[in-house]
Design an enzyme around this catalytic site. Structure first.
Site, PDB file in Angstrom:
ATOM      1  CG  HIS A  22      -0.393   0.301   2.511  1.00  0.00           C
ATOM      2  ND1 HIS A  22      -0.102  -0.673   3.434  1.00  0.00           N
ATOM      3  CD2 HIS A  22      -0.046   1.468   3.097  1.00  0.00           C
ATOM      4  CE1 HIS A  22       0.392  -0.113   4.530  1.00  0.00           C
ATOM      5  NE2 HIS A  22       0.435   1.192   4.344  1.00  0.00           N
ATOM      6  CG  ASP A  79      -0.086  -4.013   2.706  1.00  0.00           C
ATOM      7  OD1 ASP A  79       0.134  -3.502   1.597  1.00  0.00           O
ATOM      8  OD2 ASP A  79      -0.197  -3.338   3.743  1.00  0.00           O
ATOM      9  CB  SER A  96       3.151   1.664   6.203  1.00  0.00           C
ATOM     10  OG  SER A  96       1.968   1.803   6.931  1.00  0.00           O
TER      11      SER A  96
END
Length: 475
Positions: free
Chosen positions: A121, A151, A224
């Site tokens: 992402h 992911d 992230s």
């Protein structure tokens, strides 16, 4: 008598002294071991890892008209360049204006020649990816491969002699173990936070391979893709998710799941997941007693899909799978993630119990294809939305109150805390159509679901006894 009582009372201090003396002079090996509640410093881990953690900036460019132009005119002259140029020159609101969406994330180096792991992402649909190292040098990055299901993403920069992080064993982590997160929260590069492993095996409902490490080490937007490290400085997780209202609760993808995915992305740029072709369920107390199993570990094979790898290897309904390639299987999702971690064509050893005896069979895994009848199902027997469906026949039609001529798929179970559970559908409801297409068997259902993408709205037509109703669910 008085003298005897006085003598007894005078011995009490002696007994107390001897008791504490015995405790004091007992061997050191029998004393409780001291517990280091907080490490003296995390600075060595931070110093060791800082040159391997990177900041990632992305730009996504979309073409769209200016706000005023779109609002008042749309595109009244079609593709006529003369009129479009007129509006662009005089109003600055031409029909084709670049809109740049920028985002920030983190990543970490896994090889000296520039391979970097991050979240899918972070770089998804990006037109430009810029990687910034700790020495302020910046590089354009190219995407090697991505896997939206877990992911994960692998990118590469044109650089040499970089310092990679060592990948550790997330399976050896224990709840309560100290961990360190490094990344760029809110764009603040090389931020170090520490906490403990709060839980393992967390399921967030993001996909069939959920198996997150939960930590209270501060993780925020921008973290992230950054590493979660153990006290040896090894990567045990990839920071990937937060709960906005969770007061510091963060989640990381364990390296036990990520290693196989990253290896496939590096080798071929894509991920192919292994498929055994079985429907399974967890062992209950009653099943353990019925099959004379001392422990509840393992999963029961409820169904074997014909001509699939498990069928060809000789696995049968009623078998209890306890391990895959030596890795223990305790529940359904253990088997799901273990098998998915192997690429198609891999030959794996499956340990199972049949008729009270343990045996090993070797299964050559196939590629999990969305067009296969059972492909939309997890190995627990539920589809990705949380439905468990079966084709209606004369026996279950009578059970659920439908005529013997009825066609469709009966809902036999619904997984709690899923989209299916929130939809209002009940056991016994009969699925007739998906997106206005008739559904009479599982293969048709699988094909219709596979034609859509994550985020698409699916329209279902159900029957409940004599009532027909429609339900919309976002995939």
């Amino acid at each position: 008598m008085h003298t005897r009582k006085h003598f007894t009372r005078s011995l009490i201090p002696v007994f107390i002294f001897l008791f504490f003396a015995a405790l004091l002079f007992q061997p050191a090996s029998s004393w409780p071991k001291p517990v280091n509640m907080i490490p003296q410093s995390f600075s060595e881990i931070a110093k060791k890892a800082k040159s391997s953690v990177v900041n990632i900036r992305t730009v996504k460019i979309s073409k769209r008209g200016g706000r005023v132009y779109r609002h008042f005119f749309g595109q009244p002259f079609g593709n006529n360049d003369m009129f479009n140029d007129f509006f662009e020159h005089f109003m600055g609101q031409g029909p084709s204006q670049d809109n740049k969406e920028r985002s920030l994330g983190s990543g970490f180096i896994i090889s000296s020649d520039g391979y970097i792991v991050t979240n899918n992402h972070v770089i998804e649909d990006a037109d430009q990816i810029t990687v910034k190292l700790v020495d302020e040098k910046e590089y354009d990055a190219e995407i090697v491969g991505t896997d939206a299901t877990t992911d994960l993403a692998l990118i590469k920069i044109d650089a040499e002699h970089l310092e990679p992080l060592k990948i550790g064993d997330s399976d050896s982590l224990e709840v309560g173990t100290w961990v360190v997160a490094i990344g760029s929260p809110f764009g603040l590069e090389q931020t170090v936070t520490a906490g403990i492993v709060s839980a393992k095996g967390r399921i967030l409902g993001s996909g069939p391979y959920d198996d997150f490490i939960q930590t209270d080490a501060s993780i925020n937007p921008g973290n992230s893709g950054g590493p979660l490290l153990n006290l040896q400085g090894e990567v045990v997780g990839i920071n990937t998710a937060i709960i906005a209202s969770g007061q510091g609760i963060g989640f990381a993808i364990p390296t036990s799941l990520a290693k196989g995915i990253i290896a496939q992305l590096k080798d071929s740029g894509e991920v192919t997941r292994g498929w055994m072709g079985v429907a399974i369920q967890d062992i209950t107390v009653e099943l353990a007693e019925y099959y004379n199993i001392e422990e509840k570990d393992g999963v029961l094979v409820a169904k074997v899909y014909k001509d699939n790898p498990a069928d060809k290897a000789g696995i049968k309904p009623g078998d209890i799978i306890t391990a895959v390639d030596g890795k223990k299987v305790s529940m359904s999702r253990d088997l799901t993630s273990s098998v998915a971690g192997f690429g198609a064509g891999s030959r794996v050893k499956v340990t199972l119990i049949r008729d009270g005896r343990e045996k090993n069979v070797y299964v050559k895994l196939a590629k999990r294809s969305e067009s296969e009848p059972g492909a939309v199902y997890t190995d627990e027997g539920f589809d990705e939305l949380g439905f468990q469906l079966t084709e209606i026949d004369q026996s279950n039609a009578e059970k659920y109150g439908y005529p013997s001529s009825a066609k469709g798929l009966v809902v036999t179970d619904i997984k709690p805390e899923t989209k299916a559970a929130d939809s209002g559908i009940r056991r016994g409801d009969l699925l007739l159509e998906v997106n206005h297409h008739r559904v009479e068997n599982l293969k048709q259902y699988a094909q219709l679901i596979s034609r859509t993408k994550k985020g698409d709205r699916l329209r279902f037509l159900f029957q409940r006894r004599n009532l027909i109703f429609a339900v919309g669910i976002v995939r």
